[in-house]
Design an enzyme around this catalytic site. Structure first.
Site, PDB file in Angstrom:
ATOM      1  N   ASP A 153      47.738  40.426  41.855  1.00 17.94           N
ATOM      2  CA  ASP A 153      48.995  39.929  42.432  1.00 17.94           C
ATOM      3  C   ASP A 153      49.590  38.757  41.639  1.00 17.94           C
ATOM      4  O   ASP A 153      50.748  38.407  41.833  1.00 17.94           O
ATOM      5  CB  ASP A 153      48.770  39.481  43.886  1.00 17.94           C
ATOM      6  CG  ASP A 153      48.521  40.663  44.815  1.00 17.94           C
ATOM      7  OD1 ASP A 153      48.596  41.814  44.341  1.00 17.94           O
ATOM      8  OD2 ASP A 153      48.236  40.447  46.006  1.00 17.94           O
ATOM      9  N   GLN A 308      46.957  51.752  39.852  1.00 20.60           N
ATOM     10  CA  GLN A 308      47.475  50.647  39.038  1.00 20.60           C
ATOM     11  C   GLN A 308      46.420  49.589  38.745  1.00 20.60           C
ATOM     12  O   GLN A 308      46.400  48.995  37.683  1.00 20.60           O
ATOM     13  CB  GLN A 308      48.705  50.011  39.691  1.00 20.60           C
ATOM     14  CG  GLN A 308      48.429  49.265  40.978  1.00 20.60           C
ATOM     15  CD  GLN A 308      49.662  49.082  41.834  1.00 20.60           C
ATOM     16  OE1 GLN A 308      50.545  48.321  41.486  1.00 20.60           O
ATOM     17  NE2 GLN A 308      49.721  49.773  42.952  1.00 20.60           N
TER      18      GLN A 308
END
Ligand code: F6P
Length: 429
Positions: A153, A308
């Protein structure tokens, strides 16, 4: 800055390493950095144990002896995705709320003579590492606690990037570029809108990385939906329609954290994880359906999801190097007497990209989230600015392919030998 601990050079203590939270393509590269560096200092670090399933392994005294792994297996961690020792979404509560958990950790650490704790994770984990450092002192068993940054993130403060992000950013930029070519080919007679959902709970760094796929005005992705920009449905649909008119198709990249002006996520699954975070996922189909219902265009959507953050085959070389470097630095800083700190990556120059390792106190990092600044997002809220591109580009640069055999990557296979238990007490998590 906290005072350094007095370094007693002659006594070797054992060390504990744990992976925490969601994995990345390069978290094992950090593990590799920690283990290889510890092995170079056998006079100071005796055995290096890893937690099976992260911190849960420490609480349940389920430790893995990394000393039983060959040098080749440890080297292979550098190019192996996933969390090799198992990781956990397990948040230790505040000291006041669940002191027993911290006392148990110290009990296990004491039983195994663990003098160093390396915790490889994101915001919540840095908070835990900080608390363990505090309670160790309080219980008369001081333990050197070093956070090793990791999160796809990219929302930890101070560090130029969080290891794991560069690789996910590269995967998303490449996938956006490739899928856009696909949609463009079919648009005249078939699919007009493609929606890609990417991770990033509260921070839109991964969504921003999709923006790297386009260089000129009109290049895909045509619309990026950031968590930082409150979602405006009418404005969004208008833009989709305009893109289809102007370019024949529209590529949308939406962050799982995209939310309405009142803060409600576009796609809340209605469940929470162990950290109390709302379970996300499914915003891609929500947005695609919005397009179908209001504009009637044929669409496809994809959720990049775990693909991902596990895509080691297309990892960023810079990211792999930085992941290894923070692991290595964690051990070196601990041996220099530092405690309750996290190594960070400092950008020394943008072009050419140069970086060095520095460190910050855990107290400053714990539970702070770094969001995409407004100046990195275009005025209309749908794209990235030149400044954002300048920040992101170096982070996805270079390739670091794993070795292949029979057409498949060859990843590390570990023995994961258990450390004999020393305690008769058990702990239920
Ligand atoms: O670690 C961060 C993250 O990858 C987020 O982007 C995502 O929301 C979350 O993990 C998913 O977590 P889990 O795999 O526990 O569902």
């Amino acid at each position: 800055m906290k005072k350094k601990r007095k370094v007693t050079k002659s006594v070797a203590r054992n060390a504990f390493y744990a992976q925490s939270g969601g994995v990345s393509a390069v978290i094992n590269a950090s593990a590799c950095g920690v283990i290889e560096t510890a092995r170079k200092h056998r006079n100071r670090i005796g055995n290096l144990y890893a937690g099976r399933n992260g911190i849960v392994g420490a609480l349940t005294e389920d430790l893995i002896d990394t000393g039983k792994e060959s040098a080749a297996a440890i080297r292979a961690l550098r190019h192996t995705p996933g969390g090799a020792f198992g990781t956990a979404r397990y948040k230790l509560k505040g000291l006041d709320k669940n002191r027993a958990e911290y006392e148990r950790l110290i009990e296990v650490f004491r039983a195994h003579d663990i003098g160093y704790f390396f915790y490889n994770g994101g915001n919540d984990s840095m908070d835990t590492a900080h608390k363990v450092s505090q309670i160790g002192v309080e219980l008369g068993f001081p333990i050197t606690c070093i956070g090793v940054p990791k999160t796809v993130d990219n929302d930890l403060p101070f560090t130029d990037q969080c290891p794991g992000f560069g690789s996910v950013a590269k995967y998303i930029a490449v996938s956006t570029l490739e899928a856009a070519l696909d949609v463009a080919s079919m648009a005249r007679t078939s699919t007009k809108v493609f929606v890609l959902e990417v991770m990033g709970r509260h921070a839109g760094w991964i969504a921003a990385a999709a923006g790297l796929a386009g260089h000129r005005a009109g290049d895909p992705p045509h619309i990026v939906l950031f968590p930082e920009i409150p979602f405006d449905q009418a404005k969004f649909l208008e833009r989709v329609k305009q893109c289809v008119t102007d370019y024949g198709y529209c590529v949308v990249v939406v962050s799982e954290g995209a939310s309405y002006p009142d803060g409600k996520f576009l796609a809340e699954a209605g469940t929470k994880d162990a950290f109390g975070h709302t379970q996300l996922g499914g915003v891609g189909p929500v947005v695609a359906d919005m397009v179908r219902a209001n504009l009637g265009f044929k669409y496809h959507w994809a959720v990049a999801d775990y693909l991902q953050r596990s895509a080691r085959h297309i990892a960023s070389k810079v990211d792999v190097e930085q992941a290894y470097a923070v692991g290595k630095a964690a051990v070196e800083l601990a041996l220099k007497g530092h405690d309750a700190i996290m190594p960070i990556i400092r950008r020394r120059s943008a072009k050419p990209y140069r970086w060095t390792i520095d460190y910050v106190p855990l107290a400053k990092v714990a539970n702070v989230e770094k969001h995409v600044p407004r100046e990195y997002i275009t005025e209309d809220g749908f794209g990235i600015t030149a400044a954002c591109r300048r920040y992101l580009e170096p982070l996805i640069s270079g390739e670091d392919y794993p070795p292949y055999r029979n057409g498949l990557p060859v990843y590390a296979e570990l023995r994961l030998s258990p450390v004999p238990r020393k305690l008769s007490t058990t702990f239920v998590v």
